[in-house]
Design an enzyme around this catalytic site. Structure first.
Site, PDB file in Angstrom:
ATOM      1  N   ASP A  18       1.009   7.473 -26.862  1.00 54.57           N
ATOM      2  CA  ASP A  18       1.833   8.419 -27.431  1.00 54.57           C
ATOM      3  C   ASP A  18       1.435   7.579 -28.875  1.00 54.57           C
ATOM      4  O   ASP A  18       1.100   8.504 -29.916  1.00 54.57           O
ATOM      5  CB  ASP A  18       3.332   8.483 -27.809  1.00 54.57           C
ATOM      6  CG  ASP A  18       3.523  10.125 -27.223  1.00 54.57           C
ATOM      7  OD1 ASP A  18       2.578  10.629 -26.867  1.00 54.57           O
ATOM      8  OD2 ASP A  18       5.119  10.174 -26.417  1.00 54.57           O
ATOM      9  N   LYS A  54       2.198  17.319 -18.647  1.00 53.92           N
ATOM     10  CA  LYS A  54       0.521  15.748 -18.270  1.00 53.92           C
ATOM     11  C   LYS A  54       0.975  15.673 -16.978  1.00 53.92           C
ATOM     12  O   LYS A  54      -0.762  14.782 -16.976  1.00 53.92           O
ATOM     13  CB  LYS A  54       2.016  15.133 -18.661  1.00 53.92           C
ATOM     14  CG  LYS A  54       2.115  15.467 -20.900  1.00 53.92           C
ATOM     15  CD  LYS A  54       3.180  14.978 -21.502  1.00 53.92           C
ATOM     16  CE  LYS A  54       3.066  15.312 -22.307  1.00 53.92           C
ATOM     17  NZ  LYS A  54       3.815  14.602 -24.086  1.00 53.92           N
ATOM     18  N   GLN A  70       9.597  11.557 -23.274  1.00 56.34           N
ATOM     19  CA  GLN A  70       9.308  12.791 -24.225  1.00 56.34           C
ATOM     20  C   GLN A  70       9.582  12.600 -25.354  1.00 56.34           C
ATOM     21  O   GLN A  70      10.920  12.203 -25.036  1.00 56.34           O
ATOM     22  CB  GLN A  70       9.715  13.759 -23.170  1.00 56.34           C
ATOM     23  CG  GLN A  70       9.336  15.383 -23.234  1.00 56.34           C
ATOM     24  CD  GLN A  70       7.671  15.297 -23.758  1.00 56.34           C
ATOM     25  OE1 GLN A  70       6.995  14.701 -23.253  1.00 56.34           O
ATOM     26  NE2 GLN A  70       7.714  16.178 -24.476  1.00 56.34           N
TER      27      GLN A  70
HETATM   28  N1  LIG Z   1       6.713  11.584 -26.414  1.00 60.12           N
HETATM   29  C1  LIG Z   1       5.720  13.103 -26.930  1.00 60.12           C
HETATM   30  N2  LIG Z   1       6.907  14.388 -26.925  1.00 60.12           N
HETATM   31  C2  LIG Z   1       6.319  14.935 -27.901  1.00 60.12           C
HETATM   32  C3  LIG Z   1       5.353  15.499 -28.458  1.00 60.12           C
HETATM   33  C4  LIG Z   1       4.403  13.869 -27.783  1.00 60.12           C
HETATM   34  O1  LIG Z   1       3.446  14.304 -28.070  1.00 60.12           O
HETATM   35  N3  LIG Z   1       4.576  13.303 -27.884  1.00 60.12           N
HETATM   36  N4  LIG Z   1       5.146  16.624 -28.639  1.00 60.12           N
HETATM   37  C5  LIG Z   1       5.684  18.129 -28.217  1.00 60.12           C
HETATM   38  C6  LIG Z   1       5.282  18.190 -27.157  1.00 60.12           C
HETATM   39  N5  LIG Z   1       4.337  18.574 -26.651  1.00 60.12           N
HETATM   40  C7  LIG Z   1       3.770  16.914 -25.513  1.00 60.12           C
HETATM   41  O2  LIG Z   1       4.511  16.143 -25.268  1.00 60.12           O
HETATM   42  C8  LIG Z   1       3.389  19.393 -25.436  1.00 60.12           C
HETATM   43  C9  LIG Z   1       3.476  20.413 -26.444  1.00 60.12           C
HETATM   44  C10 LIG Z   1       2.803  21.787 -25.510  1.00 60.12           C
HETATM   45  C11 LIG Z   1       2.247  20.894 -24.787  1.00 60.12           C
HETATM   46  C12 LIG Z   1       1.143  22.260 -23.970  1.00 60.12           C
HETATM   47  O3  LIG Z   1       0.619  22.621 -23.352  1.00 60.12           O
HETATM   48  N6  LIG Z   1       1.879  23.429 -24.558  1.00 60.12           N
HETATM   49  C13 LIG Z   1       0.862  25.066 -23.505  1.00 60.12           C
HETATM   50  C14 LIG Z   1       1.992  25.897 -23.499  1.00 60.12           C
HETATM   51  C15 LIG Z   1       2.717  25.411 -22.853  1.00 60.12           C
HETATM   52  C16 LIG Z   1       4.412  26.405 -22.473  1.00 60.12           C
HETATM   53  O4  LIG Z   1       3.440  27.554 -21.740  1.00 60.12           O
HETATM   54  O5  LIG Z   1       4.805  26.477 -22.597  1.00 60.12           O
HETATM   55  C17 LIG Z   1      -0.219  25.416 -24.776  1.00 60.12           C
HETATM   56  O6  LIG Z   1       0.406  25.309 -25.720  1.00 60.12           O
HETATM   57  O7  LIG Z   1      -0.985  25.894 -24.329  1.00 60.12           O
HETATM   58  C18 LIG Z   1       1.811  20.270 -24.405  1.00 60.12           C
HETATM   59  C19 LIG Z   1       2.766  18.559 -24.599  1.00 60.12           C
HETATM   60  C20 LIG Z   1       7.215  17.402 -28.822  1.00 60.12           C
HETATM   61  N7  LIG Z   1       7.202  16.398 -28.217  1.00 60.12           N
END
Ligand SMILES: Nc1nc2c(c(=O)[nH]1)N[C@@H](CN(C=O)c1ccc(C(=O)N[C@@H](CCC(=O)O)C(=O)O)cc1)CN2
Length: 284
Positions: free
Chosen positions: A120, A53, A97
């Site tokens: 969020d 982020k 988070q």
């Molecule tokens: N406050 C929040 N917490 C969480 C949220 C949310 O929307 N708000 N969602 C999920 C996690 N999440 C955001 O925070 C999130 C998940 C995945 C990714 C991402 O970029 N994933 C990459 C891979 C990263 C890796 O290798 O692990 C991808 O899919 O290409 C970003 C944010 C739970 N918590």
């Protein structure tokens, strides 16, 4: 049939390019948008997401405000940081988070946030506004999924959508977004109490898989040509992501989001959209 890719990386890059211009325009008016994050504990996944982020913020010109607390932080210590960001004029919007460590009352933390700074869309007032069809920041993953489908020309209007999962970040808000008049989809929400998941999935034009259950959905569950969004994040012994969707679904689906590289980057892009929109509102 081999499914076409719902390319989250490319779509997020296009959104970020648009945001870069909007942030530059805000800066000319003397407004610098700032995203705050509160990270509690040392979960490697959460650390990675939060780092991503802030990388995105740097790319588009949004200022970063990072707060980190140890896994032993108390409810009161976390609430103190929430109050601090509520008051910080450099912080346009922020996120806590999730998940928070066991023993912390997550809902109380979310309720304490200033709803105007909720980047969020998970504050109860903003979720309530969504229910009431009033303007509000939208939850990032569900909104990212809609943007991803639209960017690839997947028809949402009139579609039968099955959402698998009922968590607060995806499963709960996703049907609320899909059933707005502007989307007009018909939604079935499935969860661990669903009796015959496969029967529901086979009817779906669009599947949103957010169960967190590795390879829960296989080719035999998917209608040929359907769009399948894999939001599940489980990790194998090497720490690699294993989604809810089995790789053999690619042979049946019309569209599939890779995981990683699908919904994750879109979640991050929509977060930036919420921050920039909040800054634009405050700049008049
Ligand atoms: N406050 C929040 N917490 C969480 C949220 C949310 O929307 N708000 N969602 C999920 C996690 N999440 C955001 O925070 C999130 C998940 C995945 C990714 C991402 O970029 N994933 C990459 C891979 C990263 C890796 O290798 O692990 C991808 O899919 O290409 C970003 C944010 C739970 N918590």
């Amino acid at each position: 049939m081999t499914a076409q890719i719902l390319d989250g990386k490319a779509t997020a890059a296009a959104i970020k390019s648009d945001l870069t211009a909007r942030v530059a325009a805000l800066k000319e008016k003397g407004v610098t948008p700032g995203l705050g994050t509160i990270l509690v504990g040392d979960d490697p996944g959460s650390q990675k997401y939060v780092a991503g982020k802030h990388r995105d913020c740097a790319q588009v010109g949004i200022a970063s405000i990072q707060r980190e607390l140890p896994a032993t932080a108390t409810q009161e210590e976390i609430e103190a940081v929430v109050r601090e960001l509520n008051e910080d004029p450099a912080c346009t919007g922020y996120i806590v988070q999730l998940p928070l460590p066991k023993g912390i009352d997550e809902n109380r933390i979310l309720e304490l946030m200033d709803p105007a700074k909720d980047a969020d869309g998970l504050h109860p007032m903003n979720l309530g506004r969504l229910v009431l069809n009033e303007p509000a920041p939208l939850p990032c993953t569900p909104n990212g999924i809609l943007s991803l489908l639209r960017a690839h020309g997947v028809e949402i209007k009139g579609a039968e959508v099955v959402v698998v999962g009922r968590g607060v970040t995806i499963g709960r808000p996703m049907p609320l977004l899909l059933t707005r008049r502007s989307e007009n989809a018909t939604v079935t929400q499935c969860h661990t109490g669903t009796r015959d998941l496969s029967a529901h999935l086979k009817r779906a034009d669009i599947i949103v898989a957010a169960a967190g259950s590795p390879h829960l959905i296989g080719a035999e569950d998917v209608k040929p040509g359907a769009a399948v969004l894999d939001v599940g994040v489980s990790r194998n012994a090497e720490g690699k992501i294993v989604g809810d969707v089995h790789p053999d679904v690619t042979e049946v689906a019309g569209w599939i989001s890779p995981n990683p590289g699908g919904v994750g980057p879109m979640t991050r892009a929509q977060l930036l959209v919420n921050v920039v929109e909040a800054a634009e509102r405050s700049a008049g």
